[in-house]
Design a protein around this motif. Structure first.
Motif, PDB file in Angstrom:
ATOM      1  N   TYR A 103      21.255  37.153  44.918  1.00 49.92           N
ATOM      2  CA  TYR A 103      21.003  35.716  44.944  1.00 49.92           C
ATOM      3  C   TYR A 103      21.859  34.892  43.983  1.00 49.92           C
ATOM      4  O   TYR A 103      21.882  33.664  44.096  1.00 49.92           O
ATOM      5  N   CYS A 104      22.557  35.540  43.056  1.00 45.38           N
ATOM      6  CA  CYS A 104      23.222  34.767  41.996  1.00 45.38           C
ATOM      7  C   CYS A 104      24.641  35.221  41.667  1.00 45.38           C
ATOM      8  O   CYS A 104      25.207  34.765  40.667  1.00 45.38           O
ATOM      9  N   SER A 105      25.242  36.076  42.434  1.00 43.20           N
ATOM     10  CA  SER A 105      26.550  36.615  42.071  1.00 43.20           C
ATOM     11  C   SER A 105      27.632  35.537  42.150  1.00 43.20           C
ATOM     12  O   SER A 105      27.452  34.489  42.783  1.00 43.20           O
ATOM     13  N   GLY A 106      28.742  35.815  41.517  1.00 42.54           N
ATOM     14  CA  GLY A 106      29.863  34.883  41.512  1.00 42.54           C
ATOM     15  C   GLY A 106      30.799  35.055  42.688  1.00 42.54           C
ATOM     16  O   GLY A 106      31.840  34.382  42.765  1.00 42.54           O
ATOM     17  N   SER A 107      30.458  35.905  43.623  1.00 41.25           N
ATOM     18  CA  SER A 107      31.301  36.133  44.793  1.00 41.25           C
ATOM     19  C   SER A 107      31.431  34.849  45.615  1.00 41.25           C
ATOM     20  O   SER A 107      30.453  34.112  45.797  1.00 41.25           O
ATOM     21  N   SER A 108      32.634  34.584  46.106  1.00 36.71           N
ATOM     22  CA  SER A 108      32.881  33.351  46.851  1.00 36.71           C
ATOM     23  C   SER A 108      32.083  33.281  48.146  1.00 36.71           C
ATOM     24  O   SER A 108      31.812  32.191  48.660  1.00 36.71           O
ATOM     25  N   ASP A 109      31.692  34.433  48.687  1.00 34.04           N
ATOM     26  CA  ASP A 109      30.937  34.446  49.928  1.00 34.04           C
ATOM     27  C   ASP A 109      29.452  34.750  49.715  1.00 34.04           C
ATOM     28  O   ASP A 109      28.746  35.115  50.653  1.00 34.04           O
ATOM     29  N   MET A 110      28.969  34.574  48.492  1.00 36.72           N
ATOM     30  CA  MET A 110      27.561  34.829  48.203  1.00 36.72           C
ATOM     31  C   MET A 110      26.697  33.845  48.999  1.00 36.72           C
ATOM     32  O   MET A 110      26.870  32.627  48.894  1.00 36.72           O
ATOM     33  N   THR A 111      25.790  34.360  49.787  1.00 33.65           N
ATOM     34  CA  THR A 111      25.026  33.567  50.750  1.00 33.65           C
ATOM     35  C   THR A 111      24.271  32.405  50.124  1.00 33.65           C
ATOM     36  O   THR A 111      24.214  31.310  50.678  1.00 33.65           O
ATOM     37  N   PHE A 112      23.684  32.619  48.950  1.00 36.37           N
ATOM     38  CA  PHE A 112      22.789  31.622  48.363  1.00 36.37           C
ATOM     39  C   PHE A 112      23.456  30.761  47.298  1.00 36.37           C
ATOM     40  O   PHE A 112      22.766  30.131  46.486  1.00 36.37           O
ATOM     41  N   LYS A 113      24.769  30.713  47.301  1.00 37.43           N
ATOM     42  CA  LYS A 113      25.506  29.998  46.264  1.00 37.43           C
ATOM     43  C   LYS A 113      25.055  28.546  46.119  1.00 37.43           C
ATOM     44  O   LYS A 113      24.748  28.081  45.017  1.00 37.43           O
ATOM     45  N   LEU A 148      22.540  28.577  43.018  1.00 38.05           N
ATOM     46  CA  LEU A 148      23.450  28.401  41.881  1.00 38.05           C
ATOM     47  C   LEU A 148      23.901  26.958  41.712  1.00 38.05           C
ATOM     48  O   LEU A 148      23.637  26.323  40.695  1.00 38.05           O
ATOM     49  N   THR A 149      24.586  26.427  42.711  1.00 36.28           N
ATOM     50  CA  THR A 149      25.200  25.112  42.580  1.00 36.28           C
ATOM     51  C   THR A 149      24.181  23.989  42.449  1.00 36.28           C
ATOM     52  O   THR A 149      24.269  23.145  41.553  1.00 36.28           O
ATOM     53  N   LEU A 150      23.212  23.953  43.348  1.00 34.75           N
ATOM     54  CA  LEU A 150      22.240  22.867  43.360  1.00 34.75           C
ATOM     55  C   LEU A 150      21.467  22.722  42.046  1.00 34.75           C
ATOM     56  O   LEU A 150      21.451  21.624  41.457  1.00 34.75           O
ATOM     57  N   PRO A 151      20.818  23.772  41.523  1.00 36.71           N
ATOM     58  CA  PRO A 151      20.049  23.602  40.291  1.00 36.71           C
ATOM     59  C   PRO A 151      20.900  23.171  39.098  1.00 36.71           C
ATOM     60  O   PRO A 151      20.464  22.333  38.297  1.00 36.71           O
ATOM     61  N   THR A 152      22.096  23.742  38.952  1.00 40.17           N
ATOM     62  CA  THR A 152      22.918  23.366  37.803  1.00 40.17           C
ATOM     63  C   THR A 152      23.348  21.908  37.892  1.00 40.17           C
ATOM     64  O   THR A 152      23.359  21.191  36.885  1.00 40.17           O
ATOM     65  N   GLU A 153      23.657  21.441  39.087  1.00 37.49           N
ATOM     66  CA  GLU A 153      24.080  20.050  39.243  1.00 37.49           C
ATOM     67  C   GLU A 153      22.907  19.081  39.058  1.00 37.49           C
ATOM     68  O   GLU A 153      23.059  18.035  38.411  1.00 37.49           O
ATOM     69  N   LYS A 154      21.737  19.420  39.612  1.00 40.30           N
ATOM     70  CA  LYS A 154      20.568  18.563  39.440  1.00 40.30           C
ATOM     71  C   LYS A 154      20.180  18.444  37.965  1.00 40.30           C
ATOM     72  O   LYS A 154      19.883  17.347  37.468  1.00 40.30           O
ATOM     73  N   LEU A 155      20.170  19.575  37.278  1.00 39.81           N
ATOM     74  CA  LEU A 155      19.788  19.558  35.867  1.00 39.81           C
ATOM     75  C   LEU A 155      20.825  18.815  35.032  1.00 39.81           C
ATOM     76  O   LEU A 155      20.471  18.024  34.143  1.00 39.81           O
ATOM     77  N   LEU A 210      16.875  34.755  35.534  1.00 39.30           N
ATOM     78  CA  LEU A 210      17.780  33.616  35.694  1.00 39.30           C
ATOM     79  C   LEU A 210      18.027  32.906  34.365  1.00 39.30           C
ATOM     80  O   LEU A 210      17.099  32.674  33.601  1.00 39.30           O
ATOM     81  N   VAL A 211      19.269  32.520  34.126  1.00 40.54           N
ATOM     82  CA  VAL A 211      19.602  31.702  32.950  1.00 40.54           C
ATOM     83  C   VAL A 211      20.593  30.595  33.296  1.00 40.54           C
ATOM     84  O   VAL A 211      20.846  29.714  32.483  1.00 40.54           O
ATOM     85  N   HIS A 212      21.139  30.607  34.506  1.00 45.21           N
ATOM     86  CA  HIS A 212      22.245  29.694  34.817  1.00 45.21           C
ATOM     87  C   HIS A 212      21.866  28.227  34.711  1.00 45.21           C
ATOM     88  O   HIS A 212      22.702  27.382  34.392  1.00 45.21           O
TER      89      HIS A 212
END
Length: 260
Positions: free
Chosen positions: A23-33, A37-44, A66-68
């Motif tokens: 759910y949290c890997s840095g892979s470019s094709d990670m399904t839940f990116k 990952l992106t949404l919570p960091t940007e909202k916060l 989770l810590v991101h």
């Protein structure tokens, strides 16, 4: 699969590394990116950048290792205390925090937040700042009567919670009890920042399915209002990922202020 056979995050073995890689890997094709990952960091980042949520102590009560979502928070709060209900998840966080061999790499999350802050050349500094800000990682049992009695931590200026209620609550009454327990750790005038999955019923880690509590932003907002909080922001983002690994419909983001 019979839902009664689903495992519980805080009671059964929870392969934290498989969870992170899924759910949290840095892979470019990670399904839940985008969703996780992106949404919570940007909202916060956007919420904290307004400048009215700041202080000395932040407490994070989230699900999984989770810590991101904390990379932005370390710019606004001097100290972060991390509470988790699962021993494996604590071990995974400490492995990263202490730079141990084999630790999960959160560099992609640090880089994303550094870029949001206009400091893309300071990714390593961002990583070090968050690790320095996290002073305690503490295990607790969500089924105890109160969190405040069990854990000797000061009340927080801000509490962040990403997916905790999703993972540990069994029903509506349990949801209300757990949310109220979280609020006992928040100072009057302090802020609560919540992320949750909408209408989720399960998530998968490896070959195992884990229980998740199905709720939404309306249920959460009503409980917060009943508890005397003022809702400052409530947003819903539809799910972007396509996968049978979990069944949430979207992510909600709520910020609220405790009045008393």
């Amino acid at each position: 699969m019979d839902r009664s056979s689903y495992k519980l995050y805080h009671k059964h073995d929870h392969d934290s590394r498989t969870y992170l890689e899924t759910y949290c890997s840095g892979s470019s094709d990670m399904t839940f990116k985008e969703d996780i990952l992106t949404l919570p960091t940007e909202k916060l980042h956007n919420a904290l950048s307004k400048g009215h949520m700041t202080g000395e102590i932040l407490i994070d009560i989230s699900g999984g290792p989770l810590v991101h979502h904390l990379y932005s928070a370390c710019e606004f709060f001097q100290e972060s205390i991390v509470l988790r209900a699962n021993e494996q998840c604590i071990m995974e966080i400490m492995k990263w925090h202490d730079d141990r061999t084999g630790a999960f790499c959160w560099g992609h999350a640090a880089a994303h937040v550094a870029d949001l802050e206009g400091r893309s050349d300071q990714c390593e500094a961002k990583e070090m700042k968050l690790k320095s800000a996290i002073t305690h990682v503490v295990k607790f049992d969500p089924e105890t009567e109160t969190l405040a009695d069990l854990i000797e931590v000061p009340q927080a200026d801000c509490i962040t919670s990403f997916g905790f209620l999703d993972l540990v609550c069994k029903d509506q009454d349990d949801f209300k009890r757990n949310l109220r327990k979280i609020l006992t750790l928040l100072k009057p005038g302090g802020h609560l920042i919540l992320f949750g999955g909408i209408n989720i019923s399960y998530y998968t880690v490896g070959e195992q399915k884990f229980h998740a509590f199905s709720y939404d932003e309306k249920v959460t907002s009503n409980v917060l209002l009943d508890e005397g909080l003022t809702i400052l922001q409530c947003e819903v983002t539809p799910r972007k990922s396509e996968s049978q690994l979990t069944d949430f419909d979207g992510i909600f983001f709520i910020t609220a202020c405790k009045q008393k």
